[in-house]
Design a protein around this motif. Structure first.
Motif, PDB file in Angstrom:
ATOM      1  N   ARG A 121      17.802  -4.687 -20.936  1.00  0.00           N
ATOM      2  CA  ARG A 121      18.090  -4.618 -22.228  1.00  0.00           C
ATOM      3  C   ARG A 121      19.651  -4.082 -22.430  1.00  0.00           C
ATOM      4  O   ARG A 121      20.611  -4.661 -23.180  1.00  0.00           O
ATOM      5  CB  ARG A 121      17.419  -4.133 -23.208  1.00  0.00           C
ATOM      6  N   GLU A 122      19.905  -2.989 -21.740  1.00  0.00           N
ATOM      7  CA  GLU A 122      21.205  -2.273 -21.763  1.00  0.00           C
ATOM      8  C   GLU A 122      22.279  -3.209 -21.136  1.00  0.00           C
ATOM      9  O   GLU A 122      23.457  -3.104 -21.610  1.00  0.00           O
ATOM     10  CB  GLU A 122      21.191  -1.061 -21.041  1.00  0.00           C
ATOM     11  N   ARG A 162      20.118 -11.308 -27.998  1.00  0.00           N
ATOM     12  CA  ARG A 162      20.254 -11.492 -29.156  1.00  0.00           C
ATOM     13  C   ARG A 162      21.855 -11.926 -29.305  1.00  0.00           C
ATOM     14  O   ARG A 162      22.101 -12.568 -30.529  1.00  0.00           O
ATOM     15  CB  ARG A 162      20.085 -10.308 -30.257  1.00  0.00           C
ATOM     16  N   ALA A 177      11.762 -12.358 -19.620  1.00  0.00           N
ATOM     17  CA  ALA A 177      10.572 -11.342 -19.971  1.00  0.00           C
ATOM     18  C   ALA A 177      10.966 -10.415 -20.875  1.00  0.00           C
ATOM     19  O   ALA A 177      10.342  -9.165 -21.230  1.00  0.00           O
ATOM     20  CB  ALA A 177      10.395 -10.595 -18.427  1.00  0.00           C
ATOM     21  N   ALA A 178      11.893 -10.524 -21.702  1.00  0.00           N
ATOM     22  CA  ALA A 178      12.646  -9.770 -22.787  1.00  0.00           C
ATOM     23  C   ALA A 178      11.868 -10.229 -24.315  1.00  0.00           C
ATOM     24  O   ALA A 178      11.629 -11.277 -24.449  1.00  0.00           O
ATOM     25  CB  ALA A 178      14.112  -9.500 -22.990  1.00  0.00           C
ATOM     26  N   ALA A 179      11.385  -9.130 -24.676  1.00  0.00           N
ATOM     27  CA  ALA A 179      10.911  -9.809 -26.036  1.00  0.00           C
ATOM     28  C   ALA A 179      10.542  -8.376 -26.907  1.00  0.00           C
ATOM     29  O   ALA A 179      10.600  -7.097 -26.443  1.00  0.00           O
ATOM     30  CB  ALA A 179       9.164 -10.015 -25.773  1.00  0.00           C
ATOM     31  N   THR A 191       8.137  -6.251 -28.575  1.00  0.00           N
ATOM     32  CA  THR A 191       6.423  -6.376 -28.591  1.00  0.00           C
ATOM     33  C   THR A 191       5.708  -5.282 -29.223  1.00  0.00           C
ATOM     34  O   THR A 191       4.666  -4.953 -29.199  1.00  0.00           O
ATOM     35  CB  THR A 191       6.193  -6.107 -26.960  1.00  0.00           C
ATOM     36  N   SER A 210       4.882 -15.735 -23.438  1.00  0.00           N
ATOM     37  CA  SER A 210       4.483 -15.891 -24.882  1.00  0.00           C
ATOM     38  C   SER A 210       3.245 -15.164 -24.830  1.00  0.00           C
ATOM     39  O   SER A 210       2.602 -14.533 -23.587  1.00  0.00           O
ATOM     40  CB  SER A 210       4.574 -17.182 -25.540  1.00  0.00           C
ATOM     41  N   THR A 211       2.425 -15.370 -26.011  1.00  0.00           N
ATOM     42  CA  THR A 211       0.940 -14.306 -26.192  1.00  0.00           C
ATOM     43  C   THR A 211      -0.003 -15.026 -26.743  1.00  0.00           C
ATOM     44  O   THR A 211       0.249 -16.162 -27.426  1.00  0.00           O
ATOM     45  CB  THR A 211       1.657 -13.357 -27.190  1.00  0.00           C
ATOM     46  N   ASP A 212      -1.205 -14.585 -26.451  1.00  0.00           N
ATOM     47  CA  ASP A 212      -2.280 -15.062 -27.029  1.00  0.00           C
ATOM     48  C   ASP A 212      -2.452 -14.672 -28.653  1.00  0.00           C
ATOM     49  O   ASP A 212      -3.273 -15.310 -29.438  1.00  0.00           O
ATOM     50  CB  ASP A 212      -3.555 -13.839 -26.658  1.00  0.00           C
ATOM     51  N   TYR A 216       4.448 -10.593 -35.418  1.00  0.00           N
ATOM     52  CA  TYR A 216       4.706 -10.573 -33.910  1.00  0.00           C
ATOM     53  C   TYR A 216       4.424 -12.013 -33.333  1.00  0.00           C
ATOM     54  O   TYR A 216       5.050 -12.840 -32.785  1.00  0.00           O
ATOM     55  CB  TYR A 216       3.766  -9.513 -33.142  1.00  0.00           C
ATOM     56  N   LYS A 268       6.669 -15.174 -31.871  1.00  0.00           N
ATOM     57  CA  LYS A 268       6.667 -15.638 -30.467  1.00  0.00           C
ATOM     58  C   LYS A 268       6.418 -16.929 -30.480  1.00  0.00           C
ATOM     59  O   LYS A 268       6.880 -17.720 -29.647  1.00  0.00           O
ATOM     60  CB  LYS A 268       5.355 -14.817 -30.030  1.00  0.00           C
ATOM     61  N   THR A 279       0.074 -14.955 -22.165  1.00  0.00           N
ATOM     62  CA  THR A 279      -0.686 -14.160 -21.489  1.00  0.00           C
ATOM     63  C   THR A 279      -1.334 -13.043 -22.506  1.00  0.00           C
ATOM     64  O   THR A 279      -0.938 -13.462 -23.605  1.00  0.00           O
ATOM     65  CB  THR A 279       0.118 -13.589 -20.307  1.00  0.00           C
TER      66      THR A 279
HETATM   67  N1  LIG Z   1       2.452  -6.278 -23.578  1.00  0.00           N
HETATM   68  C1  LIG Z   1       1.483  -7.170 -23.941  1.00  0.00           C
HETATM   69  O1  LIG Z   1       0.155  -6.716 -24.273  1.00  0.00           O
HETATM   70  C2  LIG Z   1       1.639  -8.628 -23.966  1.00  0.00           C
HETATM   71  C3  LIG Z   1       0.614  -9.579 -24.249  1.00  0.00           C
HETATM   72  C4  LIG Z   1       0.870 -10.933 -24.282  1.00  0.00           C
HETATM   73  C5  LIG Z   1       2.283 -11.350 -24.198  1.00  0.00           C
HETATM   74  N2  LIG Z   1       3.131 -10.509 -23.689  1.00  0.00           N
HETATM   75  C6  LIG Z   1       4.434 -11.281 -23.620  1.00  0.00           C
HETATM   76  O2  LIG Z   1       4.856 -10.710 -22.265  1.00  0.00           O
HETATM   77  C7  LIG Z   1       6.229 -10.625 -22.265  1.00  0.00           C
HETATM   78  C8  LIG Z   1       6.506  -9.301 -21.456  1.00  0.00           C
HETATM   79  O3  LIG Z   1       6.043  -8.152 -22.154  1.00  0.00           O
HETATM   80  P1  LIG Z   1       5.908  -6.761 -21.731  1.00  0.00           P
HETATM   81  O4  LIG Z   1       4.396  -6.400 -21.807  1.00  0.00           O
HETATM   82  O5  LIG Z   1       6.738  -6.508 -20.186  1.00  0.00           O
HETATM   83  O6  LIG Z   1       6.704  -6.018 -22.797  1.00  0.00           O
HETATM   84  P2  LIG Z   1       7.779  -4.585 -22.720  1.00  0.00           P
HETATM   85  O7  LIG Z   1       7.218  -3.664 -21.499  1.00  0.00           O
HETATM   86  O8  LIG Z   1       7.869  -4.144 -23.949  1.00  0.00           O
HETATM   87  O9  LIG Z   1       9.131  -5.410 -22.139  1.00  0.00           O
HETATM   88  C9  LIG Z   1       9.828  -5.989 -22.992  1.00  0.00           C
HETATM   89  C10 LIG Z   1      11.260  -5.791 -22.626  1.00  0.00           C
HETATM   90  O10 LIG Z   1      12.410  -6.621 -23.380  1.00  0.00           O
HETATM   91  C11 LIG Z   1      13.075  -5.587 -23.771  1.00  0.00           C
HETATM   92  N3  LIG Z   1      13.971  -6.142 -24.822  1.00  0.00           N
HETATM   93  C12 LIG Z   1      13.575  -5.974 -26.150  1.00  0.00           C
HETATM   94  N4  LIG Z   1      14.592  -6.405 -26.985  1.00  0.00           N
HETATM   95  C13 LIG Z   1      15.439  -6.791 -26.068  1.00  0.00           C
HETATM   96  C14 LIG Z   1      16.753  -7.391 -26.273  1.00  0.00           C
HETATM   97  N5  LIG Z   1      17.240  -7.814 -27.726  1.00  0.00           N
HETATM   98  N6  LIG Z   1      17.514  -7.941 -25.419  1.00  0.00           N
HETATM   99  C15 LIG Z   1      16.979  -7.693 -23.938  1.00  0.00           C
HETATM  100  N7  LIG Z   1      16.059  -7.028 -23.834  1.00  0.00           N
HETATM  101  C16 LIG Z   1      15.236  -6.684 -24.805  1.00  0.00           C
HETATM  102  C17 LIG Z   1      12.501  -4.256 -23.787  1.00  0.00           C
HETATM  103  O11 LIG Z   1      13.586  -3.181 -23.910  1.00  0.00           O
HETATM  104  P3  LIG Z   1      13.186  -1.698 -24.596  1.00  0.00           P
HETATM  105  O12 LIG Z   1      12.037  -1.328 -23.857  1.00  0.00           O
HETATM  106  O13 LIG Z   1      14.645  -0.972 -24.380  1.00  0.00           O
HETATM  107  O14 LIG Z   1      12.962  -2.144 -26.019  1.00  0.00           O
HETATM  108  C18 LIG Z   1      11.630  -4.163 -22.854  1.00  0.00           C
HETATM  109  O15 LIG Z   1      12.347  -3.790 -21.703  1.00  0.00           O
HETATM  110  C19 LIG Z   1       6.746 -10.648 -23.619  1.00  0.00           C
HETATM  111  O16 LIG Z   1       7.134 -11.916 -23.990  1.00  0.00           O
HETATM  112  C20 LIG Z   1       5.619 -10.501 -24.330  1.00  0.00           C
HETATM  113  O17 LIG Z   1       5.591 -11.002 -25.713  1.00  0.00           O
HETATM  114  C21 LIG Z   1       2.904  -9.084 -23.695  1.00  0.00           C
END
Ligand SMILES: NC(=O)c1ccc[n+]([C@@H]2O[C@H](COP(=O)([O-])OP(=O)(O)OC[C@H]3O[C@@H](n4cnc5c(N)ncnc54)[C@H](OP(=O)(O)O)[C@@H]3O)[C@@H](O)[C@H]2O)c1
Length: 291
Positions: free
Chosen positions: A34-35, A40, A60-62, A64, A103-105, A128, A132, A152
């Motif tokens: 993100r940094e 966006r 993989a950014a979201a 969450t 994306s997500t369940d 959310y 998504k 997932t």
């Molecule tokens: N976690 C779950 O249980 C779950 C379930 C179903 C689907 N998913 C999907 O799986 C994918 C990966 O999720 P994850 O579990 O790896 O989530 P995560 O650990 O929260 O990782 C998301 C990453 O996106 C970054 N991010 C947020 N806003 C951003 C921006 N504006 N520009 C660039 N980066 C940004 C976050 O940075 P910061 O940490 O600095 O905010 C974080 O590093 C997502 O699409 C999520 O919707 C996740």
């Protein structure tokens, strides 16, 4: 043959890190946190994609934080709904570039009695899930056959913000946890999601919506029981843990969550030629990383 070039956004998250860890040697990976790239920023996205010129872009950014999204719907929408279309538009300008978007369940309402198939109608219950779903649709509309949306669920890893690490902290602090027993899903390691994604990278014909989780079903409470049992066996907990089942009504949260989050992974497993691992094996492997 020149190596495949992949660009990963959100590389500091659970799945982003797992992707980096499992990157195959024949793929030349550029990864941005993100940094390094805020997705966006449409101009910055365009410049980055142009500079890297990837064959494949993995988003993989979201946003969450499911509960926080209820009070920050605009921020959630910018990141989950709008930004994926910036990525798709940038990818469209690179000949042949595919996009794998996660994306997500939570796009489903959970009212189905059976696991969700990719063709089932979405009906998100919370901000959310709605954002998504919009993101999925934007990527698919812009890129057609060059887009893959991988849904997932219940993702966790040895690092990051997730149920496993929250439970371990609470179990160490309290010795007793009360956990919701009437929502079910498939706990899934970030490593498992990464494995499916890297397989898709090698299969250019894969397109459209896919479902991938680890195998098997548990309630959050059953997941917590398994964490207590396996973490105790691994020497990660100092005392016995009591896990008390509660209902969703006992634990109100800002976001409504689906009762049934189980995704049918059969089609994806056949398409990718991969068998999902049992979720309990994923848990044990993740706990080994923590020992
Ligand atoms: N976690 C779950 O249980 C779950 C379930 C179903 C689907 N998913 C999907 O799986 C994918 C990966 O999720 P994850 O579990 O790896 O989530 P995560 O650990 O929260 O990782 C998301 C990453 O996106 C970054 N991010 C947020 N806003 C951003 C921006 N504006 N520009 C660039 N980066 C940004 C976050 O940075 P910061 O940490 O600095 O905010 C974080 O590093 C997502 O699409 C999520 O919707 C996740």
């Amino acid at each position: 043959m020149l190596p495949l070039k992949a660009l990963i956004t959100g590389a500091g998250g659970q799945v982003g890190r797992a992707l980096l860890k499992a990157a195959p040697s024949h793929v030349d990976v550029s990864a941005v946190t993100r940094e390094q790239l805020d997705i966006r920023d449409a101009n910055a996205v365009g410049r980055m994609v142009e500079a890297v010129h990837p064959h494949i872009l993995i988003n993989a950014a979201a946003y969450t934080a499911v509960d926080k999204a209820e009070s920050e719907p605009d921020v959630a929408a910018q990141i989950n709904a709008l930004a994926p279309s910036y990525l798709a538009e940038a990818a469209l300008r690179i000949p042949g570039c595919r996009v794998i978007h996660i994306s997500t369940d939570y796009v489903f309402d959970g009212r189905s009695a059976t696991p969700y198939k990719t063709a089932d109608a979405p009906n998100p219950l919370n901000v959310y899930g709605r954002t998504k779903l919009e993101g999925e649709r934007g990527v698919l509309a812009a890129l057609g056959a060059r887009a893959v949306v991988l849904r997932t669920a219940w993702v966790y890893a040895a690092q990051g913000r997730n149920f496993l690490l929250t439970m371990l902290r609470l179990m160490r602090e309290r010795g007793l946890v009360r956990v919701v027993a009437d929502q079910r899903g498939s706990p899934t390691t970030a490593a498992s999601v990464a494995r499916a994604i890297w397989r898709m990278v090698d299969l250019p014909q894969v397109q459209g919506v896919l479902h991938w989780t680890d195998q098997g079903v548990a309630s959050w409470c059953e997941f917590a029981h398994a964490i207590a049992e396996d973490a105790t066996a691994a020497g990660l907990l100092p005392h016995p843990i009591e896990v008390i089942p509660i209902t969703t009504a006992d634990y109100p949260t800002p976001a409504h969550r689906p009762v049934n989050s189980v995704l049918d992974t059969g089609e994806t497993a056949a398409t990718l030629g991969l068998t999902p691992a049992p979720w309990r094996a994923g848990l044990r492997a993740t706990l080994r990383e923590l020992v």
